[in-house]
Design a protein around this motif. Sequence first.
Motif, PDB file in Angstrom:
ATOM      1  N   THR A 275      20.146  43.828  41.575  1.00 53.64           N
ATOM      2  CA  THR A 275      19.662  43.536  42.932  1.00 53.64           C
ATOM      3  C   THR A 275      20.420  44.309  44.003  1.00 53.64           C
ATOM      4  N   VAL A 278      18.751  46.134  47.033  1.00 57.04           N
ATOM      5  CA  VAL A 278      17.368  45.726  46.770  1.00 57.04           C
ATOM      6  C   VAL A 278      16.812  46.507  45.568  1.00 57.04           C
ATOM      7  N   THR A 310      19.309  35.117  45.311  1.00 53.22           N
ATOM      8  CA  THR A 310      19.321  36.387  46.047  1.00 53.22           C
ATOM      9  C   THR A 310      18.257  36.372  47.134  1.00 53.22           C
ATOM     10  N   ASP A 311      18.635  36.741  48.342  1.00 53.98           N
ATOM     11  CA  ASP A 311      17.690  36.779  49.452  1.00 53.98           C
ATOM     12  C   ASP A 311      16.664  37.887  49.261  1.00 53.98           C
ATOM     13  N   ALA A 312      15.486  37.689  49.826  1.00 56.42           N
ATOM     14  CA  ALA A 312      14.476  38.749  49.841  1.00 56.42           C
ATOM     15  C   ALA A 312      15.021  39.934  50.632  1.00 56.42           C
ATOM     16  N   ARG A 321       7.039  49.397  48.514  1.00 54.76           N
ATOM     17  CA  ARG A 321       6.805  47.958  48.407  1.00 54.76           C
ATOM     18  C   ARG A 321       5.502  47.678  47.653  1.00 54.76           C
ATOM     19  N   PRO A 343       9.436  38.189  40.343  1.00 51.85           N
ATOM     20  CA  PRO A 343       9.604  39.225  41.358  1.00 51.85           C
ATOM     21  C   PRO A 343       8.278  39.493  42.059  1.00 51.85           C
ATOM     22  N   GLY A 346       7.993  39.057  49.080  1.00 52.85           N
ATOM     23  CA  GLY A 346       8.875  38.027  49.616  1.00 52.85           C
ATOM     24  C   GLY A 346       8.579  37.707  51.055  1.00 52.85           C
ATOM     25  N   GLY A 347       7.487  38.220  51.559  1.00 52.21           N
ATOM     26  CA  GLY A 347       7.113  38.071  52.955  1.00 52.21           C
ATOM     27  C   GLY A 347       6.219  39.238  53.317  1.00 52.21           C
ATOM     28  N   SER A 350       8.875  42.218  53.068  1.00 55.89           N
ATOM     29  CA  SER A 350      10.005  42.176  52.141  1.00 55.89           C
ATOM     30  C   SER A 350       9.539  41.909  50.718  1.00 55.89           C
ATOM     31  N   VAL A 351      10.501  41.961  49.780  1.00 62.00           N
ATOM     32  CA  VAL A 351      10.210  41.661  48.382  1.00 62.00           C
ATOM     33  C   VAL A 351      11.273  40.715  47.848  1.00 62.00           C
ATOM     34  N   SER A 352      10.910  39.951  46.837  1.00 67.65           N
ATOM     35  CA  SER A 352      11.830  39.031  46.181  1.00 67.65           C
ATOM     36  C   SER A 352      12.254  39.595  44.830  1.00 67.65           C
TER      37      SER A 352
END
Length: 509
Positions: A275, A278, A310-312, A321, A343, A346-347, A350-352
């Motif tokens: 991670t 990212v 872990t944050d996005a 993305r 995975p 994430g928004g 963003s991604v998770s």
Amino acid sequence: MASAPVWSVDPRTGKQREQVAVEATAQEVDAAVRAAHAARGGLADRTVRAAFLRSAAAGLDAARDGLVETADAETALGPARLTGELARTTYQLRAFADIVDEGAFLDVIIDHPDDTATPPIPDLRRYKVPLGVVAVYSASNFPFAFSVAGGDTASALAAGCPVVVKSHPDHPGLSELVAKVLRRAAAERGIPEGVLGLVHGFEAGVELIGHPLVAAAGFTGSVRGGRALFDAAAARPVPIPFHGELGSLNPVLVTEAAAAERAEEIGGGLAGSMTLGVGQFCVKPGLVLVPSGAAGDRLVKSLADAVGDTDAGVLLDHRMRDDFIAGVAERAQLPDVDAPVTPGAGGEHSVSAGFLTVPAERLTEEGAYDLLLEECFGPVTVVARYASEAEATAVLSRLPGNLTATVQVSAEEAAGQGRGPELLAELTPLAGRVLVNGWPTGVAVAPAQHHGGPYPATTSTSTSVGGTAVERWLRPVVYQNAPEALLPAELKDDNPLGLPRRFNGVLER
């Protein structure tokens, strides 16, 4: 070839920030290459060359705050990461300056005549000379260390080669700022500013690789883009060396004994490595072989706990993305593939992070599961659970070349018991850097470093990190029976430059 505006884009929102340049036309690419070619004499003096590299480092340090601010706005990598990357970049420039001063990279060898040898040996004097103009293609994920002032540029300048950089579209504003710093440093040392050219645009990159005055190229990026340029370099009327870093899965093998001994530690370390940034590191571990059974289950649980916390994050651009979201979805829908931590998106921007698990048996034969053996750029890895050592070996045997390969072993195995030595031998053909009980993310800038590997990790056997990277941009030449008065200073008997050399078979320092 029509020019178009080049915009700085905010990856956090996808919105254009400002126009920073225009795409270069074929005529502008030609002008940049010709200016670089004309400037090569300015690098001939090694003392001046080393001073230029140190001035470039000092200039980047002085402009740090503004450069980091611009880099963060264009990449969303964060000030802490970017400040460290800039420090690595300036350290690398200074390290190459030291290499230039030392002069060992010239590989000076002098043999006096020997009529008693069979066949007789004439007077032979060998050293290395610069190739000429080098084209450098910037990377997306390292806006400092693998871009305008990055390793390829630093090593090429150290070798005495002018450079024309094709900027990456993810950080064009930063590229312009860094190029200005380097040109200013060149002018301070009496070197023409054209020694560092910068062009923008896809078509400009195509024009650059085909220019007859370009003598070599360095690339860091995708397999598809790198292979296209590699083929173009080979198809020229006069082919040129192409040093490309294209893609890497960076496999990790966890032995059963290692999992039993420290499953939680390995799971947490893996989470941090996959991670980091990212998941946008070229040496992110993308495939991890973990034993079946209770110890492996503990490792997977530890990994799930750490990745789940872990944050996005934001990837470098929206194309990456979209590719990440589509890539993990395609992999997750394969039969027997599970996602303990899913995975994906994430928004809005963003991604998770997450990871997938699969029985290793599925990866031992060609088929749909080959997708899991391909790099997926972003914060995801594949954990393959193996039932036997033979099964793990079968998976490893199917892997292409990589930048790194890692083995996690127990204390006893590290002491040489069991399969420890055998495992290193098994991993060595797969990669240019083999790690034991560590994680591949983080490539130290050091004389012994090697950042490269079998294809498709790279297209050559050289390194893009470390002092020996300078060898990419040199070629050997031998003078036979040349009068002393005609020889370059590096090859004179009295060694006026004090260079390390091999003289009549004896290594002198």
